[in-house]
Design an enzyme around this catalytic site. Structure first.
Site, mmCIF file in Angstrom:
data_model
loop_
_atom_site.group_PDB
_atom_site.id
_atom_site.type_symbol
_atom_site.label_atom_id
_atom_site.label_comp_id
_atom_site.label_asym_id
_atom_site.label_seq_id
_atom_site.Cartn_x
_atom_site.Cartn_y
_atom_site.Cartn_z
ATOM 1 N N GLU A 1 -10.248 45.191 19.872
ATOM 2 C CA GLU A 1 -10.548 43.835 19.403
ATOM 3 C C GLU A 1 -11.919 43.415 19.922
ATOM 4 O OE1 GLU A 1 -11.118 40.516 17.837
ATOM 5 O OE2 GLU A 1 -9.263 41.537 17.250
ATOM 6 N N GLY B 1 -5.266 37.633 18.495
ATOM 7 C CA GLY B 1 -4.709 36.578 17.648
ATOM 8 C C GLY B 1 -5.467 36.394 16.362
ATOM 9 N N CYS C 1 -5.778 33.667 12.406
ATOM 10 C CA CYS C 1 -4.582 32.825 12.311
ATOM 11 C C CYS C 1 -4.363 32.004 13.572
ATOM 12 C CB CYS C 1 -3.353 33.695 12.024
ATOM 13 S SG CYS C 1 -1.803 32.776 12.095
ATOM 14 N N GLY D 1 -13.462 23.631 -3.436
ATOM 15 C CA GLY D 1 -12.256 24.424 -3.615
ATOM 16 C C GLY D 1 -11.012 23.621 -3.330
ATOM 17 N N HIS E 1 25.820 18.839 6.339
ATOM 18 C CA HIS E 1 25.422 17.517 5.848
ATOM 19 C C HIS E 1 25.256 16.575 7.036
ATOM 20 C CE1 HIS E 1 25.463 13.842 3.417
ATOM 21 N NE2 HIS E 1 26.329 13.351 4.290
#
Length: 452
Positions: A32, A37, A40, A170, A432
């Site tokens: 890395e 991470g 994200c 966008g 419920h």
């Protein structure tokens, strides 16, 4: 040093591949160059949802007149809270990495020959390679990024101070989420979208797009759709030339956030040398086991093409790790999409319109949130769930907008992945009062008739 598995990229896809490979007995290294991470956790999914959830809390208070108080976001404190969350998640990841004795190599991974990866001038050999290098914003000719007042979404979201007037190019997932956040911070927000609708994304129903547009406009977001635009000036203010269906006009703001255009990150990887094929846009081709054209090389996440989502990346990493560890595994047929606007959106499968274009017959069943008792207790009665049912009574798609939609869609995804029919779901009872009762109601209406 030799490894069973070398993963280039420590984002969520690479991490999933590394952890699963190690769990299945492989000696693993992650390379890395920045932070564990990836996009994200550090810049996208986690920080954006943290900030948007904060905005939603304030909105809930403001729309609840029986709560005798006022609420205002302290942007600096909110950012500190966001940073603490990111660090907490990363601390957990480091613990898992250490637990499974995964080596973490800091630096840029380069591949020139098959079976070898170079990091900081040192050569490491591998049996299996996983490419998880992600994607990055593409600076387009009409919207050249300058890192100052014309920026990508994640740069904008992580700015310590935001100007008053923000233009978002966008109206897709990122554009809608950022518009929600910035407007909640009392910024003047404009969205410019080339297509005739917001959220022009496969699987998202036009009714969802219309509801999102209505909600954003009610909160004061100015929206241009079916509008071609380009930046003509950005030395001080950012000025757009915008061509709408009826006029040409200039739109100006202090900050432009460009949410369109990404490209795969493959710099330093000689894919031809290791016999890994790509498509016309440079994304690596993979099968449903995350394997490339080279059986010893896997690719996961954004670098492996659409959908460019952490949801897909995480699962693809697990699938790659499974297969490397000799555990037969394939990608799911259905990958849900979650969008965190002021009303959550959950999407999976196809819309009825998309199915009809492919010659597939089906029918829609819709339940409004206001027909579900729990929605009233939450003071969130706007929205709906719509499912698409095929001729064999299997669910082929679902769109939901409303409170907890991103959770409800997971249950529907489960049913779809297992090829359950509506008749199978008729046997299931949800507790419920809950929002997920909307599933039982939509099933009731599909088979017999309404209860609520």
């Amino acid at each position: 040093m030799h490894y069973d598995v070398v993963i280039i990229g420590g984002g969520v896809g690479g991490l999933a591949a590394a952890i699963r490979s190690a769990e299945l007995g492989k000696k693993v290294a992650i390379i890395e160059k920045n932070e564990i991470g990836g996009e994200c956790i550090n810049r996208a999914c986690i920080p954006s949802k943290t900030l948007i959830d904060t905005a939603k809390i304030v909105n809930k208070i403001l729309k609840s007149p029986w709560i005798a108080t006022s609420a205002k976001i302290n942007y600096n404190l909110m950012n500190k809270f966001k940073d603490n969350i990111i660090e907490g998640i990363k601390d957990n990841l480091y613990q898992v990495i250490n637990k499974h004795k995964i080596d973490l190599l800091s630096g840029k991974g380069e591949v020139k020959n098959e079976g070898e990866v170079i990091v900081n001038g040192k050569v490491y050999t591998y049996e299996n390679l996983v490419i998880a290098t992600g994607s990055e914003p593409l600076s387009l000719a009409d919207f050249p990024l300058n890192g100052k007042n014309v920026v990508d979404p994640w740069t904008a979201m992580n700015m310590t101070n935001l100007p008053e007037n923000i233009i978002i190019v966008g109206g897709g997932v990122a554009g809608v989420e950022l518009a929600t956040l910035f407007r909640a911070l009392n910024k003047n927000v404009t969205i410019i979208e080339l297509m005739p609708r917001l959220l022009p994304v496969p699987g998202i129903d036009i009714e969802i797009a219309n509801e999102v547009k209505k909600r954003l406009e009610e909160k004061g977001v100015r929206i241009y759709v079916n509008t071609k635009s380009r930046i003509i000036k950005s030395d001080d203010k950012v000025i757009f030339q915008a061509q709408t269906p009826s006029s040409n006009e200039e739109i100006s703001g202090d900050l432009a956030v460009i949410t369109i255009g990404r490209k795969p990150v493959t710099d330093g990887l000689d894919l031809k040398a290791i016999k890994v094929e790509t498509d016309q846009r440079g994304y690596i081709k993979v099968d449903n086991r995350a394997r490339t054209s080279n059986s010893k090389v896997y690719a996961v996440g954004d670098v492996a093409g659409a959908p460019l989502s952490a949801t897909k990346a995480w699962r693809q990493g697990i699938v790659a790790g499974d297969n490397i560890g000799n555990r037969n595994s394939q990608m799911p047929k259905y990958i849900p999409t979650s969008i965190f606007a002021d009303l959550e959106i959950g999407v999976v499968g196809s819309t009825l319109e998309e199915l009809k274009k492919n010659g597939i017959n089906g029918r829609e069943v819709k339940v409004n949130m206001k027909e579900i008792p729990r929605a009233w207790t939450l003071n969130e009665t706007e929205g709906f769930l719509k499912i698409v049912i095929g001729e064999d009574n299997r669910i082929l798609g679902a769109n939901m907008i409303g409170e907890n939609a991103t959770e409800v869609i997971n249950t529907i995804t489960l049913a779809m992945e297992l090829s359950l029919k509506i008749d199978d779901l008729y046997k299931v009872q949800f507790s419920h009062p809950t929002v997920s009762e909307i599933i039982t109601e939509v099933v009731q209406r599909a088979i017999v008739g309404e209860i609520y």
